[in-house]
Scaffold this motif. Structure first.
Motif, mmCIF file in Angstrom:
data_model
loop_
_atom_site.group_PDB
_atom_site.id
_atom_site.type_symbol
_atom_site.label_atom_id
_atom_site.label_comp_id
_atom_site.label_asym_id
_atom_site.label_seq_id
_atom_site.Cartn_x
_atom_site.Cartn_y
_atom_site.Cartn_z
ATOM 1 N N PHE A 273 -32.720 23.884 7.899
ATOM 2 C CA PHE A 273 -31.380 23.643 8.428
ATOM 3 C C PHE A 273 -30.997 22.170 8.406
ATOM 4 O O PHE A 273 -29.825 21.828 8.478
ATOM 5 N N TYR B 248 -32.148 30.224 3.168
ATOM 6 C CA TYR B 248 -32.162 31.623 2.748
ATOM 7 C C TYR B 248 -33.122 31.891 1.603
ATOM 8 O O TYR B 248 -33.273 33.025 1.173
ATOM 9 N N ASN C 214 -39.301 32.256 8.654
ATOM 10 C CA ASN C 214 -38.258 32.757 9.543
ATOM 11 C C ASN C 214 -38.383 32.114 10.906
ATOM 12 O O ASN C 214 -39.422 31.588 11.274
ATOM 13 N N PHE D 121 -34.814 31.772 17.389
ATOM 14 C CA PHE D 121 -34.030 30.713 18.000
ATOM 15 C C PHE D 121 -34.175 30.708 19.516
ATOM 16 O O PHE D 121 -34.451 31.734 20.126
ATOM 17 N N PHE E 46 -27.299 39.066 16.803
ATOM 18 C CA PHE E 46 -25.903 39.275 16.419
ATOM 19 C C PHE E 46 -25.240 40.246 17.399
ATOM 20 O O PHE E 46 -25.622 41.417 17.469
ATOM 21 N N TYR F 224 -31.085 43.477 9.143
ATOM 22 C CA TYR F 224 -30.227 42.520 8.412
ATOM 23 C C TYR F 224 -30.978 41.782 7.302
ATOM 24 O O TYR F 224 -30.532 41.723 6.163
ATOM 25 N N LYS G 96 -30.573 41.940 3.040
ATOM 26 C CA LYS G 96 -30.319 40.806 2.149
ATOM 27 C C LYS G 96 -31.322 40.779 1.006
ATOM 28 O O LYS G 96 -31.064 40.233 -0.043
ATOM 29 N N SER H 280 -26.141 29.006 16.147
ATOM 30 C CA SER H 280 -27.413 29.518 15.631
ATOM 31 C C SER H 280 -27.274 30.963 15.148
ATOM 32 O O SER H 280 -28.143 31.441 14.416
ATOM 33 N N GLU I 150 -26.852 30.383 11.604
ATOM 34 C CA GLU I 150 -28.117 29.870 11.076
ATOM 35 C C GLU I 150 -29.146 30.988 10.974
ATOM 36 O O GLU I 150 -29.899 31.063 10.002
ATOM 37 N N ALA I 151 -29.161 31.859 11.988
ATOM 38 C CA ALA I 151 -30.110 32.966 11.978
ATOM 39 C C ALA I 151 -29.856 33.856 10.763
ATOM 40 O O ALA I 151 -30.792 34.263 10.078
ATOM 41 N N ALA I 152 -28.588 34.135 10.487
ATOM 42 C CA ALA I 152 -28.260 34.980 9.344
ATOM 43 C C ALA I 152 -28.708 34.321 8.046
ATOM 44 O O ALA I 152 -29.221 34.977 7.134
ATOM 45 N N MET I 153 -28.523 33.006 7.971
ATOM 46 C CA MET I 153 -28.936 32.277 6.782
ATOM 47 C C MET I 153 -30.463 32.291 6.665
ATOM 48 O O MET I 153 -31.019 32.437 5.585
ATOM 49 N N ASP I 154 -31.100 32.153 7.815
ATOM 50 C CA ASP I 154 -32.565 32.149 7.862
ATOM 51 C C ASP I 154 -33.118 33.481 7.379
ATOM 52 O O ASP I 154 -34.182 33.546 6.784
ATOM 53 N N LEU I 155 -32.359 34.557 7.629
ATOM 54 C CA LEU I 155 -32.821 35.896 7.254
ATOM 55 C C LEU I 155 -32.469 36.231 5.811
ATOM 56 O O LEU I 155 -32.671 37.356 5.363
ATOM 57 N N GLY I 156 -31.914 35.263 5.092
ATOM 58 C CA GLY I 156 -31.695 35.471 3.674
ATOM 59 C C GLY I 156 -30.240 35.611 3.261
ATOM 60 O O GLY I 156 -29.972 35.947 2.115
ATOM 61 N N GLY I 157 -29.304 35.378 4.196
ATOM 62 C CA GLY I 157 -27.896 35.479 3.838
ATOM 63 C C GLY I 157 -27.404 34.181 3.222
ATOM 64 O O GLY I 157 -27.600 33.117 3.790
ATOM 65 N N ARG I 158 -26.784 34.273 2.041
ATOM 66 C CA ARG I 158 -26.189 33.079 1.459
ATOM 67 C C ARG I 158 -24.934 32.726 2.256
ATOM 68 O O ARG I 158 -24.348 33.606 2.885
#
Lengths: 369, 266
Positions: free
Chosen positions: A59, A80, A85, A88, A94, A105, A109, B165, B168-176
């Motif tokens: 990040f 990504y 992983n 947080f 979500f 989720y 992906k 976050s 960020e979490a979504a990005m961390d899980l592989g989301g572009r």
């Protein structure tokens, strides 16, 4: 643990720095973490520990330095694409998705087949004991349950490394203790390398194989919990982890691994064991932890031990142990803790009692002032 | 204590009377049977009937609604883009300047906004031949410019309250980044976008000054029509129209408020 058997590190951080304008958040730190290790980065707020973690997650872009994971340079990989992983601090579950959708989720992906996704989600939910909660929305869960969703969501991707940002900070005391052991069990079971960031020294001590104590963007010491607690490298580490009494003084004599230090603060000379004794006449500081000090009504006979006379200024009863603040004739206050081994309604020592406190030379540390 | 509460109640009553008596009198007079708008001649619904037979009014209403829907939609699109950019692209140089600049259309006098847009449209026409005539298109553009400022502010404040976050979490899980926008950001700011749309819609429906500047012959919005009719004397059908608009706007405000409340809970 399987850690430390291989030579090449699993995670290697080389001279990693992060500057925010003029502010140096992380200052050229280097670090090696072994596969399967549970490693903690411990420090106060603003010490750079979260920035370091965020650089491992991708990040934050480092100002300089490199990060290697399993031999691959991942310094410039976006989050990504990293096989890493993160859980947080706020859990970041979500809110518009069910527990199941949250956990699925990451797999979606990856475009995994539906059946595999479903079975892995089910497996993970049962690992974190949320089997019956799949259809719930996050606002129908308690804080502890939300944390487990976050954990499951991160683990279901089978990452090489799981990063945990203050994993237990938002839980109450009882739940925290329980979760600590649960985290350790899960880590053991899956064999995933955990890197935990925390400001809570107790949490770091219990969880980790090794701890890095961080201050002002640098590591003050890296070692096992025992090393860091019993053999702190400097005054900062000694002070940060647990409580410690310090006496400033001047080295009078050193030889045979024993240092004699004249300290005005306690009005006499103190002896301490030390491998690398400093030169005569140099300023040092003798440090003793409260639980290493004995408290007694009469002067002990052992002349090897350091022994000081004082008055009980304050005492605190914690059930399992009692804490005393002893004021010496010089005015210096020493903290002493003692286990309440015997069951008794009477106090062993009371306010204003005259007492003797003593410790073995091997219990004392010699630190730079 | 009792004297105090009587004082408070009378202040309250006066305040609300000040706010709502004018509106109330319009509603009452909309049910007036008399030809003269200010003389009471008994209860009647006839002006509501007259209203819907008046094609001039219906045309103006349709134009206003068309403009309001298009302008609100465009304002929501651009305003959301601006709001996301301002709150998510980190600390870039001059960000505060941009944040301030996006809100300036909100404080700019409408006359100035209207005049500057008119000048722009006229010189554009001279240079490129577009817009060949002023009306629906130009009013929509004008309304979009000032309404998007409101949408941007609403979206921006929603994003500021949202935990970064999550993205960020979504990005961390592989989301572009683009997927994360679709999967996480948009669903979470959707209520703010809807509230922004409703606000933009209401603002556009209300506007008289800017529309008067940038409209041409044949393109009269409802407020413009009312204003020009009132200049020749208030007719009772205007009261009926005003009552209907009030009803419509109140419904919109209540809806926006309800959405806002749900947004807070989420």
């Amino acid at each position: 643990m399987t850690a430390r058997s291989s030579n090449s590190a699993f995670i290697e951080v080389r001279k990693l720095s992060k500057h925010f304008g003029d502010f140096v958040a992380v200052d050229a730190v280097s670090l090696k973490i072994e596969r399967g290790e549970l490693f903690s980065i411990l420090g106060g707020s603003g010490c750079g520990k979260t920035t370091l973690l965020r650089m491992l997650a991708g990040f934050e872009t480092p100002t300089s330095g490199q990060v290697f994971l399993d031999g691959v340079d991942i310094t410039n990989q976006p989050p990504y694409e990293r096989p890493v992983n993160m859980m947080f601090q706020s859990y970041a579950v979500f809110p518009h998705m069910t527990v199941e959708q949250n956990v699925a989720y990451g797999l979606k992906k990856e475009r995994l087949p539906k059946e595999e996704t479903a079975s892995r989600v089910r497996e993970m939910l049962s690992l974190v004991k949320l089997d019956d909660f799949g259809a719930r929305k996050p606002n129908q869960l308690s804080g502890g349950q939300r944390q487990r969703v976050a954990l499951a969501r991160a683990l279901v991707k089978k990452p090489k490394v799981l990063l945990l940002d203050e994993p237990l900070a938002a839980l109450d005391k009882k739940l925290r203790e329980h979760t600590q052991f649960e985290l350790m069990n899960i880590q053991d079971e899956l064999g995933i390398t955990f890197v935990v960031v925390t400001h809570d020294q107790e949490e770091a001590m219990i969880l980790s194989n090794r701890i890095a104590v961080m201050e002002k963007g640098r590591f003050e010491q890296i070692g096992t919990p025992k090393e860091v607690y019993e053999f702190p490298r400097n005054r900062f580490v000694a002070d940060f982890i647990g409580t410690i009494n310090t006496f400033d003084g001047v080295v009078q004599n050193s030889g045979d691994g024993i240092v004699t230090v004249a300290s005005d603060e306690c009005g006499q000379s103190l002896r301490a064991l030390c491998d690398k004794p400093p030169k005569n006449g140099s300023d040092v500081c003798i440090a003793v932890r409260p639980e290493k000090i004995f408290i007694s009504q009469y002067k002990p006979d052992n002349h090897e031990d350091a022994c000081l006379e004082g008055v009980v200024e304050d005492l605190g009863y914690f059930g399992n142990l009692s804490l005393y603040r002893i004021r010496l004739a010089t005015g210096k206050v020493v903290q002493v803790s003692s286990q309440n081994r015997r069951r008794s309604i009477e106090r062993s020592f009371d306010w204003d009692d005259n007492v003797y406190i003593s410790w073995r030379p091997r219990s004392a540390l010699v630190l730079e002032p | 204590m009792k004297g105090n509460s009587r004082f408070v109640i009378s202040v309250l009553a006066f305040g609300y009377a000040f706010l709502y008596l004018p509106l109330l009198s319009v509603i009452v007079y909309s049910f007036n049977d008399s030809q003269l708008a200010t003389v009471w001649g008994g209860f009647s619904m006839r002006w509501y009937g007259e209203l819907f037979k008046n094609s001039q009014i219906i045309d103006a209403l349709m134009l206003s609604l068309k403009v309001a829907v298009s302008a609100a939609t465009m304002a929501t699109l651009f305003g959301t883009m601006a709001g996301v950019a301002l709150s998510r692209f980190g600390r870039f140089r001059g960000r505060n300047l941009f944040t301030g600049m996006i809100t300036s259309p909100m404080v700019m006098p409408e006359v100035i906004t209207g005049l500057s847009l008119l000048l722009l449209f006229v010189s554009l026409q001279q240079l490129t031949g577009w817009p060949s005539q002023r009306g629906y298109g130009t009013i929509t553009i004008a309304h979009t410019t000032f309404a998007m400022a409101y949408v941007a502010v609403i979206v921006q404040s929603r994003l500021a309250a949202m935990d970064e976050s999550l993205e960020e979490a979504a990005m961390d899980l592989g989301g572009r980044p683009f997927r994360v926008m679709i999967d996480i950001t948009l669903p979470l700011i959707a209520p703010a976008m809807l509230a922004g749309w409703l606000l933009a819609f209401t603002l556009s429906l209300d506007d008289l000054v800017i529309a008067s500047f940038v409209s041409g012959p044949g393109g009269s919005t409802l407020p413009m029509l009312i204003f020009s009719k009132v200049k020749l004397g208030v007719t009772p059908d205007i009261n009926a129209l005003a009552t209907l608009i009030m009803l419509f706007v109140s419904a919109g405000v209540v809806l926006a408020w309800a959405i806002g409340r749900r947004m807070q809970k989420a």
